[in-house]
Every structure is written in structure tokens, then in C-alpha cells.
Design a protein around this motif. Sequence first.
Motif, PDB file in Angstrom:
ATOM      1  N   SER A 179       1.689  -1.272  -9.294  1.00  0.00           N
ATOM      2  CA  SER A 179       2.729  -1.926  -9.331  1.00  0.00           C
ATOM      3  C   SER A 179       3.914  -1.581  -8.416  1.00  0.00           C
ATOM      4  O   SER A 179       5.026  -2.295  -8.441  1.00  0.00           O
ATOM      5  CB  SER A 179       3.427  -1.649 -10.742  1.00  0.00           C
ATOM      6  N   ARG A 180       3.667  -0.737  -7.510  1.00  0.00           N
ATOM      7  CA  ARG A 180       4.660  -0.212  -6.320  1.00  0.00           C
ATOM      8  C   ARG A 180       4.458  -1.077  -5.114  1.00  0.00           C
ATOM      9  O   ARG A 180       4.951  -0.380  -4.219  1.00  0.00           O
ATOM     10  CB  ARG A 180       4.350   1.239  -6.133  1.00  0.00           C
ATOM     11  N   ASN A 181       3.807  -1.931  -5.260  1.00  0.00           N
ATOM     12  CA  ASN A 181       3.657  -3.012  -4.022  1.00  0.00           C
ATOM     13  C   ASN A 181       4.764  -3.964  -3.814  1.00  0.00           C
ATOM     14  O   ASN A 181       5.601  -4.115  -4.876  1.00  0.00           O
ATOM     15  CB  ASN A 181       2.195  -3.637  -4.267  1.00  0.00           C
ATOM     16  N   LEU A 203      -0.539   9.573  -9.703  1.00  0.00           N
ATOM     17  CA  LEU A 203       0.066  10.106 -11.046  1.00  0.00           C
ATOM     18  C   LEU A 203      -0.667  10.556 -12.048  1.00  0.00           C
ATOM     19  O   LEU A 203      -1.881   9.915 -12.310  1.00  0.00           O
ATOM     20  CB  LEU A 203       1.007   9.475 -11.721  1.00  0.00           C
ATOM     21  N   GLU A 204      -0.855  11.843 -12.430  1.00  0.00           N
ATOM     22  CA  GLU A 204      -1.615  12.322 -13.550  1.00  0.00           C
ATOM     23  C   GLU A 204      -0.940  11.801 -14.797  1.00  0.00           C
ATOM     24  O   GLU A 204       0.215  12.423 -15.038  1.00  0.00           O
ATOM     25  CB  GLU A 204      -1.885  13.755 -13.682  1.00  0.00           C
ATOM     26  N   VAL A 205      -1.638  11.031 -15.422  1.00  0.00           N
ATOM     27  CA  VAL A 205      -1.147  10.593 -16.932  1.00  0.00           C
ATOM     28  C   VAL A 205      -2.129  10.338 -17.806  1.00  0.00           C
ATOM     29  O   VAL A 205      -2.980  10.007 -17.307  1.00  0.00           O
ATOM     30  CB  VAL A 205      -0.319   9.316 -16.666  1.00  0.00           C
ATOM     31  N   TYR A 260       9.337   1.853 -23.040  1.00  0.00           N
ATOM     32  CA  TYR A 260       8.899   3.347 -23.021  1.00  0.00           C
ATOM     33  C   TYR A 260       9.315   4.237 -24.044  1.00  0.00           C
ATOM     34  O   TYR A 260       9.226   5.306 -24.081  1.00  0.00           O
ATOM     35  CB  TYR A 260       9.911   3.818 -21.924  1.00  0.00           C
ATOM     36  N   ALA A 287      10.690   9.809 -21.233  1.00  0.00           N
ATOM     37  CA  ALA A 287       9.415   9.646 -21.990  1.00  0.00           C
ATOM     38  C   ALA A 287       8.335  10.816 -21.122  1.00  0.00           C
ATOM     39  O   ALA A 287       7.447  11.317 -21.632  1.00  0.00           O
ATOM     40  CB  ALA A 287       8.601   8.299 -21.707  1.00  0.00           C
ATOM     41  N   ARG A 288       8.433  10.876 -19.713  1.00  0.00           N
ATOM     42  CA  ARG A 288       7.548  11.542 -18.978  1.00  0.00           C
ATOM     43  C   ARG A 288       7.837  13.097 -19.167  1.00  0.00           C
ATOM     44  O   ARG A 288       7.023  13.877 -19.073  1.00  0.00           O
ATOM     45  CB  ARG A 288       7.897  11.202 -17.432  1.00  0.00           C
ATOM     46  N   GLY A 295       0.814  -1.434   0.098  1.00  0.00           N
ATOM     47  CA  GLY A 295      -0.028   0.103  -0.069  1.00  0.00           C
ATOM     48  C   GLY A 295       0.863   1.298   0.025  1.00  0.00           C
ATOM     49  O   GLY A 295       2.068   1.148  -0.159  1.00  0.00           O
ATOM     50  N   GLY A 296       0.208   2.417  -0.066  1.00  0.00           N
ATOM     51  CA  GLY A 296       0.873   3.720  -0.165  1.00  0.00           C
ATOM     52  C   GLY A 296       1.431   3.998  -1.264  1.00  0.00           C
ATOM     53  O   GLY A 296       2.219   4.514  -1.615  1.00  0.00           O
ATOM     54  N   SER A 339       2.754  -4.454 -12.902  1.00  0.00           N
ATOM     55  CA  SER A 339       4.015  -4.142 -13.722  1.00  0.00           C
ATOM     56  C   SER A 339       3.998  -4.739 -14.993  1.00  0.00           C
ATOM     57  O   SER A 339       3.468  -5.895 -15.360  1.00  0.00           O
ATOM     58  CB  SER A 339       5.328  -4.706 -13.047  1.00  0.00           C
ATOM     59  N   PRO A 356       1.629   5.640  -5.215  1.00  0.00           N
ATOM     60  CA  PRO A 356       1.599   6.850  -5.422  1.00  0.00           C
ATOM     61  C   PRO A 356       0.411   7.137  -6.823  1.00  0.00           C
ATOM     62  O   PRO A 356      -0.047   6.113  -7.318  1.00  0.00           O
ATOM     63  CB  PRO A 356       2.826   7.235  -6.699  1.00  0.00           C
ATOM     64  N   PRO A 382       6.556   9.190  -1.765  1.00  0.00           N
ATOM     65  CA  PRO A 382       7.058   9.252  -3.127  1.00  0.00           C
ATOM     66  C   PRO A 382       7.415  10.804  -3.677  1.00  0.00           C
ATOM     67  O   PRO A 382       6.716  11.635  -3.057  1.00  0.00           O
ATOM     68  CB  PRO A 382       5.927   8.807  -3.903  1.00  0.00           C
ATOM     69  N   ASP A 403      -0.837   3.700  -9.056  1.00  0.00           N
ATOM     70  CA  ASP A 403       0.402   2.883  -9.623  1.00  0.00           C
ATOM     71  C   ASP A 403       0.450   1.680  -8.542  1.00  0.00           C
ATOM     72  O   ASP A 403       1.340   1.661  -7.782  1.00  0.00           O
ATOM     73  CB  ASP A 403       1.474   3.672 -10.091  1.00  0.00           C
ATOM     74  N   GLY A 410       5.918   6.861 -19.380  1.00  0.00           N
ATOM     75  CA  GLY A 410       6.685   6.634 -18.255  1.00  0.00           C
ATOM     76  C   GLY A 410       6.039   5.352 -17.284  1.00  0.00           C
ATOM     77  O   GLY A 410       6.841   5.189 -16.485  1.00  0.00           O
ATOM     78  N   LEU A 411       5.259   4.954 -17.745  1.00  0.00           N
ATOM     79  CA  LEU A 411       4.421   3.876 -16.859  1.00  0.00           C
ATOM     80  C   LEU A 411       4.387   2.687 -17.800  1.00  0.00           C
ATOM     81  O   LEU A 411       3.277   2.540 -18.471  1.00  0.00           O
ATOM     82  CB  LEU A 411       3.084   4.195 -16.222  1.00  0.00           C
ATOM     83  N   TRP A 412       5.008   1.604 -17.464  1.00  0.00           N
ATOM     84  CA  TRP A 412       5.033   0.224 -18.083  1.00  0.00           C
ATOM     85  C   TRP A 412       4.071  -0.584 -17.090  1.00  0.00           C
ATOM     86  O   TRP A 412       4.491  -1.300 -16.198  1.00  0.00           O
ATOM     87  CB  TRP A 412       6.154  -0.376 -18.412  1.00  0.00           C
ATOM     88  N   TRP A 448       4.851  -6.278  -6.714  1.00  0.00           N
ATOM     89  CA  TRP A 448       4.391  -5.272  -7.878  1.00  0.00           C
ATOM     90  C   TRP A 448       3.025  -5.416  -8.526  1.00  0.00           C
ATOM     91  O   TRP A 448       2.912  -5.546  -9.544  1.00  0.00           O
ATOM     92  CB  TRP A 448       5.474  -5.645  -8.983  1.00  0.00           C
ATOM     93  N   ALA A 501      12.284   5.879 -19.324  1.00  0.00           N
ATOM     94  CA  ALA A 501      10.858   6.483 -18.678  1.00  0.00           C
ATOM     95  C   ALA A 501      10.728   7.682 -18.169  1.00  0.00           C
ATOM     96  O   ALA A 501       9.814   8.571 -18.396  1.00  0.00           O
ATOM     97  CB  ALA A 501      10.645   5.561 -17.349  1.00  0.00           C
ATOM     98  N   LEU A 507       7.623  10.648 -11.512  1.00  0.00           N
ATOM     99  CA  LEU A 507       7.038   9.275 -11.668  1.00  0.00           C
ATOM    100  C   LEU A 507       6.389   8.543 -10.347  1.00  0.00           C
ATOM    101  O   LEU A 507       6.330   7.576 -10.295  1.00  0.00           O
ATOM    102  CB  LEU A 507       7.858   8.094 -12.529  1.00  0.00           C
ATOM    103  N   ARG A 564      10.566  -0.825  -5.098  1.00  0.00           N
ATOM    104  CA  ARG A 564       9.511  -0.146  -5.101  1.00  0.00           C
ATOM    105  C   ARG A 564       9.425   1.244  -5.779  1.00  0.00           C
ATOM    106  O   ARG A 564       8.432   2.122  -5.419  1.00  0.00           O
ATOM    107  CB  ARG A 564       8.931  -0.103  -3.787  1.00  0.00           C
ATOM    108  N   TRP A 599      11.062   0.015 -10.693  1.00  0.00           N
ATOM    109  CA  TRP A 599      11.555  -1.020  -9.910  1.00  0.00           C
ATOM    110  C   TRP A 599      12.853  -1.099  -9.660  1.00  0.00           C
ATOM    111  O   TRP A 599      13.533  -2.402  -9.505  1.00  0.00           O
ATOM    112  CB  TRP A 599      10.866  -2.143 -10.385  1.00  0.00           C
TER     113      TRP A 599
END
Lengths: 391, 391
Positions: free
Chosen positions: A98-100, A87-89, B167, B142-143, A82-83, A367, A85, B62, A96, A335-337, A103, B139, B79, B99, B103
Amino acid sequence: MNGPSLAVRQRSLGDPSIGFPLWPPLVNGCPATSTAEIAYPLEVDYDYDRVDPALFDQPVGPDLARWAPLLPPLHAPTLGEGGTPLLEVAGVHVKDESRNPTWSHKDRLNRVAVSAAVGAGAPGVVVASSGNHGASAAAYAARAGLPAIVLTSADSPPAVQSFVRAYGARVLTVPAAERWPLMRQIVDRLGYHPVSNLTVTHTGHPFGPEGYKTIAYELFRQLGTVPAAVFAPTGYAELLYGVWKGFTELRRLGVATSAPRMYACEPAAGGPHARAVAEDRPAAIVELGPTDAYAIACPVGGHRGVRALRDSGGEAVLVTDGELREARQDLARQGLWVELSSAAGLAAHRRLGRSFDGPVVCLATSSGFKDLDVGRERAEVLTGATVDDLL
Amino acid sequence: MNGPSLAVRQRSLGDPSIGFPLWPPLVNGCPATSTAEIAYPLEVDYDYDRVDPALFDQPVGPDLARWAPLLPPLHAPTLGEGGTPLLEVAGVHVKDESRNPTWSHKDRLNRVAVSAAVGAGAPGVVVASSGNHGASAAAYAARAGLPAIVLTSADSPPAVQSFVRAYGARVLTVPAAERWPLMRQIVDRLGYHPVSNLTVTHTGHPFGPEGYKTIAYELFRQLGTVPAAVFAPTGYAELLYGVWKGFTELRRLGVATSAPRMYACEPAAGGPHARAVAEDRPAAIVELGPTDAYAIACPVGGHRGVRALRDSGGEAVLVTDGELREARQDLARQGLWVELSSAAGLAAHRRLGRSFDGPVVCLATSSGFKDLDVGRERAEVLTGATVDDLL
């Protein structure tokens, strides 16, 4: 601010007047309302009058224990889930996941479901999964010191097979049709605690979606308001329902005054929740066509998703693999895969083509490393290249 | 609490009395002190008298912008890098850098280095990398809306090749020996901003390690104190040096009263920082033998790592692939699946066998998905299995 769990009982989604003790977790669905065709899930009820609203003033960060009063007891240690981010994309807010720790969003569920296994005194955990769920359950079981058995099928990507095996679980690759009978035997004869579904329509673990509620709490903090709409990649709809439940709790507790519309983003190759809503049924099972969005390719739906869609005024949106690929590429080019299935939120938002009076959130569940086409391309080596070759 | 960057100049690590303007970033090392054999890096100096110590009271989370006063100007958007959890595993504190947005820890560097490219008005970014660094740079480029060229070699794992390509960067696979001459041409003729090294011994980007400083700030907040020792997987030692610099700043600002010993954890197949320290030289280049720890397999070292080891009273520790595998497995069996190179911290701590009077931190730099052996194992499908087969 934090404190012990205020969970008091399990309650049937088939008939909310029917309650059961909190323990043991009813892993076979509601015994009072389920039929041979439809299994009804359970949810967890809390002593909401005792919740300190200051709970929602704390910063967003890892470890679900910060929300302990509104979760079942957390007997399993954290991996820092948890916790994640926001992001505005691509014109939306992307959560996101995938940040667990492993992932994907599944870590939120497994912190809670493996805690249930520990709390129930089970000698181990068993899960049927081809990917994220299996690896996540294995990781949390490992962290808690419990053995785990993962029943997987041979069609998951090679990298994902390494992933599922990494945490030391016993991994058995069996034909898809044999997974559930074998899981039933492991539950009945070894006493292992199941953290995936055992019933005719999906009910899953009664505590599981409680972990996903924390996404709603985090979104409320991160946006400073309730979003107008949440688009969730949807397989069994545990994520969709959990996030919806979190927002209903914020409203019930007087912390928020509204709740978002929830959108179930399903692959067009299947879509049991779209079918159930269209036919006004409590849950549906569909034929599943070919799709590469394997993480949300489920023929069997459940009642949770139907409830979240109906009660929130949302819809199920079907997206093709082509739409998923386009959304995945657009996210990567910013920037987000993400995994193909994880692009379902953005793809469905685009397909729906509706504007909302407030923030739109797309949940990106996992991810890009976990996709079927990862590692397929072989690089051609260029020798003697110069900058002129680039012009 | 936050505010604009207080960065004022670049300063030579070859002679700290020599300063240069902050812009442009000196990507070819210190022009005053470097020789044909040793290139000296630059670091960034700040107007430390203007730093509000309350900066270090904010929660860990983050986006490096929370540390903006002590970073070069952040022209590239976030990101959501940084704010990674610290977990107690295997008797140490593990900082889980998997994380981050791509990653790995590299995202901290690339937020800063791609910001330098934007600030310098470069038309693009170029990087030579077989893995994490290249994907992360792609990434962030790209962002930020900048084109990127990644020069990679054919020996990176297939999944990592998909990662680097995801990316939208222009990825050229060229023989290893051709990567740096081609990068030089791309810098000189296209004006692309290099975010990896161009010099005879490693200097890298002068702003890069500033991103890694934030790990020190986070560790101080997460532990509530300064650790006694930090073990960093070490290739070019940008991470090692950056974390060390962060702790020296906390001490200089009066926020902390001590600083940790820093340990460079290098593969036994190479180890340029171990060599430089042993021979009392400012930097060294070694022969590189075979190792699967490709992310830290560097024949060329730099002066930054030597400075961090000397100034902190630390050491370089060489670890074999066998020790790395054992440490990686032990972490995975407690729920953390890291890249082989990322296990160097724990492996080196064990090999050193020294006890410390305070917390020990091992930096785990990246996810297990990026290893050479991922996806190699093929699952054998069991048909007709019963629970009796499990007993």
C-alpha cells in the motif's frame, strides 16, 4: 551498478524453446502455442551473463530503475514505485505494498507496462479494471503524457470510482461483459496499448510481471535471505508469477541458493488456479460466486500461476470472506489497514496451517481505503458525553 | 551510526533559557511563560556535540529509528514511517508523504508521540482529530499495544470515518466544541497521554515536531543540498516548525551551510499564522470561514509556526479553495492524487510567484482518498458503447 536493460527477447511459456523479438510486446499471448481454449503467456528473457551481481547489493528504495538491467526498457518516468517496507506483524513478514504511488502493488506492473506503450509508440493506453489496476495505469499514463482509457464496471466502491477518475483518464463504465469487446476495438482501431488481458485464459501484458520481480529482489535484501514461503493474494496470478520469477533469477545468477514455495491465495468463491492445479491443466476458468474480495475475484486464470505453483512446490489455498475479514481485522489491530483482498496472504497462511523452516512472507497488496464497506458506516453523534460514559 | 537518543531536556519556546527535564513530556505547554492568552510550546534539546555527522550519510528509507540520536526515545515500534520519495512534478520537487503507513505525514509525529506515551507509562492515548492525525495515532497505539480514544466530529468524510475506526480505537463522535473538554477529562481522570493539543493557542505534543524533522534530513539527502524554499500545508504548523528545526540542526551541526525559507500555506478561510505575523504577535486565533481543506482548517494557531516563518525569512501565504483545486488537479494530471489540503504547497508557491535561487520543495501531506468529494460521483453505465462513441 545500474545500466541499460539487458532484455533480449520474449519467450513463450507454452514452449520455452520458442522466442520472439523483444518488440513489439505480444499483447495477445503466444501466437505459436495458444489454442482456442488455452492462451499461453510470454515472458521476457535477458542476457543474464552480463548481469553484475553487485546489482543486488544496493539498498532497497523507490524507483524500479535501480533494477533496470533486469527489466524491459523503462521509457515511462517513475512515480517512485517500489521500495516498500517489510514489517513483522501477526507472526509473519508483511510486505506493505500500500506504500506505492497509487497505494497498491499494481504500480510496479504499470511502470513497466506503460513503458512498453511508450516504447511501442502507442498513442495511448487502455485498461479494463474496476480498481487498483485502472487507477495505476491512469497515473502512469498521465505521468508519461499519454492519454488513457479505463473501462470499468459500476460495482466498484464509490471511493474507488473517484480514484480511477482522478488522474484525468477517460473512464467508461460499461457492463462487465462489454468491457473486453470494447477494449479489443480500442486496441485494433485506435492503436491504444492494452495493459490488461485480451485472451481466452489470462496472459495479460508480456512485460507486466517483470515489474513484480522487484518484490523478490527487495525481499532478499530486506530479509538477508530467501524466504521459505511467499503467500500472494491471487487474481490473475501476475503477482505470484512475477515474484516467483524474481527468485528464480536470484538463484540462476548465483546470488541465492534456494527459492521459496509460492502460495496462490484465492477467494473460495472462485479459484481458477486451485482448479487448474487440481485437474492438472495448464489454466482454468471457473464459475465465480459472491465475494467482497473484488480485487482478486477472477473467474479466468492463466498459465503463469500454474507454473509458479508447480515449479516452486507450492499450492493454491482457497479462503472464505470470513477468513479474509478476520485476517484483515487482525492486521488492522496491529496498525496495518489493508484491503480485504490484501489480507488473503495471512488468511491463507493460517488456513494452510503449515510451518516452514525459514521466513514466511505475506504480500499485502493494497490500502483499506479501497474496500466495498468503506464509508458505509454513519457516525452517531454523542452530545454531553463525559469521561464517566467511557468507564 | 545510529545509537541511543541524545535528547537531554525540554526547552521553552517562550524563553529558550528555560529548560525542563525530558520526562514527563509537558503536554500543557510551557508552565513558566504561558499566559491566559498565549500558550508557549516546548521543544526538545539534544547533546549536539555527541552527534556523529555520519548520521546524515545513510540512505533515505523507512523507520525513523535511523535518526534515533536526534529524536526523543523511540519506545513505540515502527510501522515503516518516513523514507518517502521526492518527485519532480509541475516544476517543483514534491515530497510525497502519502507514502507513509497511514498515507499521511502524521505517521512521523505519531511514531514519536506514541513513543512518549509508552515512555511515560500511560495506560492509553487520546487524540482529537477528524482525520489523518486520529487514524495515525490509532495505528501507532495499536502497534504499540496501547488502547486509544479518538474524539472526532461528524463532518469528516465517510471514508475517513472508516479509516479512523479501522485500527480498533474507541472512536467517539462528539460536537466540535465538546472535544477538548472531554479530552481534558480523559487525560486528567484516565491518565491517557494526549497526542493533540490541550492549550489556548496551539502547543500540541512537545515531542511531536521532532518526528517531522526527519523530512528535512531526507530532503537534504535526496536533493544533495538544502532547498531554497519549503512550502508546507499549514494547520497548526507543527509540520512547518518541525521541518524548519531539522534544517537548523543540519546547519548547527556543520552538515549544511544554509537553511531554506519556510512558507506556511494556509487556507484563505482562516490563516492564524498569517494573522500573527501580520500583527507581530506570538500567536493568533481567527474566525474560520468555509473551506473544503478540512485538514488545515484551523482557527487556532501557535507560536511554532510564527517562529519558523520569522527565523527563516519566510511568509504565510493564503490560498483559496479554487487555487487548491487547481493545484490538486494539476498534480493528479501528472500522476499524484493528493488531498485538497496537500495541494496547498503548490498552490501557495504559484500564488507567491517568486523565483528562488535553488530547489523549491512542496510538501504533499496526504492521499486523495481522504477528501470530502471522494465517492460522491455516481457512474453512469453505458450499454452498447463502441469505439465510434469515443471518437
